[in-house]
Every structure is written in structure tokens, then in C-alpha cells.
Design a protein around this motif. Sequence first.
Motif, PDB file in Angstrom:
ATOM      1  N   CYS A  21       0.781  -1.142   0.054  1.00 31.22           N
ATOM      2  CA  CYS A  21      -0.049  -0.001   0.039  1.00 31.22           C
ATOM      3  C   CYS A  21       0.835   1.205   0.085  1.00 31.22           C
ATOM      4  O   CYS A  21       0.591   2.201  -0.710  1.00 31.22           O
ATOM      5  N   GLY A  25       2.245   3.887  -5.351  1.00 33.72           N
ATOM      6  CA  GLY A  25       2.659   4.975  -6.150  1.00 33.72           C
ATOM      7  C   GLY A  25       3.804   5.144  -6.756  1.00 33.72           C
ATOM      8  O   GLY A  25       4.191   5.542  -8.064  1.00 33.72           O
ATOM      9  N   ASP A  58      -6.696   3.621   2.827  1.00 33.82           N
ATOM     10  CA  ASP A  58      -7.371   4.815   2.032  1.00 33.82           C
ATOM     11  C   ASP A  58      -6.623   5.572   1.263  1.00 33.82           C
ATOM     12  O   ASP A  58      -6.818   6.414   0.243  1.00 33.82           O
ATOM     13  N   ALA A  59      -5.049   5.617   1.459  1.00 39.64           N
ATOM     14  CA  ALA A  59      -4.270   6.607   0.773  1.00 39.64           C
ATOM     15  C   ALA A  59      -3.678   5.801  -0.630  1.00 39.64           C
ATOM     16  O   ALA A  59      -3.264   6.427  -1.460  1.00 39.64           O
ATOM     17  N   THR A  61      -4.205   4.895  -4.376  1.00 42.77           N
ATOM     18  CA  THR A  61      -4.992   5.615  -5.493  1.00 42.77           C
ATOM     19  C   THR A  61      -5.189   4.758  -6.544  1.00 42.77           C
ATOM     20  O   THR A  61      -5.432   5.358  -7.555  1.00 42.77           O
ATOM     21  N   VAL A  62      -4.792   3.492  -6.694  1.00 47.18           N
ATOM     22  CA  VAL A  62      -5.295   2.353  -7.620  1.00 47.18           C
ATOM     23  C   VAL A  62      -6.099   1.491  -7.025  1.00 47.18           C
ATOM     24  O   VAL A  62      -6.118   1.132  -5.861  1.00 47.18           O
ATOM     25  N   LEU A  82     -12.438   2.297  -4.661  1.00 44.89           N
ATOM     26  CA  LEU A  82     -11.321   1.683  -5.480  1.00 44.89           C
ATOM     27  C   LEU A  82     -10.886   0.527  -4.625  1.00 44.89           C
ATOM     28  O   LEU A  82      -9.939  -0.509  -5.114  1.00 44.89           O
ATOM     29  N   ARG A  83     -11.584   0.132  -3.584  1.00 42.94           N
ATOM     30  CA  ARG A  83     -10.958  -1.131  -2.911  1.00 42.94           C
ATOM     31  C   ARG A  83     -12.153  -2.326  -2.617  1.00 42.94           C
ATOM     32  O   ARG A  83     -13.480  -1.877  -2.313  1.00 42.94           O
TER      33      ARG A  83
END
Length: 114
Positions: A21, A25, A58-59, A61-62, A82-83
Motif C-alpha cells: 500500500c 505510487g 485509504d491512501a 490511489t489505484v 477503489l477497494r
Amino acid sequence: SALRGLPLVVGGRSAGARVACRTAGETGAVGVLCLAFPLQPPRRKSGAESPSRLPELDAVTVPTLVVQGERDRFGMPPGSDLRTVAQVAGDHSLRSGRDAIAGAVRQWLRELLA
């Protein structure tokens, strides 16, 4: 290399899921696979409740798939836009329900990479 240009999905189990997680990014991942994400750590020795790790999820972004045992002592994260959260038989070890785990991952990867 033969893998250049292919989409990258990062993932891990338990603490490895947390690392996936946090690094998604930076690695350019198109998705994150979390097996047995440790949402709520055990109480501290002082008896104080440890903070939830939901902000780490929550952080991301994919698109993310969390595969969690329905009796996981670390809790069940909520789904979001997204989850996707797939509950399978078992606990944090994910030793049971391997067919359900494989099926959830296969379906999510098909949709992600379509």
C-alpha cells in the motif's frame, strides 16, 4: 527485459500488504493485492488501543483487492470506490479457503487488466 511495459500489480500478506500500500505510487503499480491486511493491531502493552491502519488503505490511489479471513483477529476493512474486499473462510493465516482466495484474485486481476 521481457517484462518491460507490462502492468505491475504489487502485493503482500499481512505486513507485506502494508508495504505494498505504501509503495504502490512509487512503483507505478496499476493495482494492489492485500492478503490478510492487519487493519487493527493488538492493544499496546499499556492497554491503550492501537490506531487503525485504515488510513494506509485509504491512501492507495489505484484499484485494491483485500482478501481477508472472515474471522481475522485484526478486523475487516471496509470496501470503497477503489477497494474490493473479499471475505473468505478462515482467519489471519488464510490457511483455509485457498480455492476462494485464488478465485477472488483471479476475478479481480481479469477485471483490472481487461
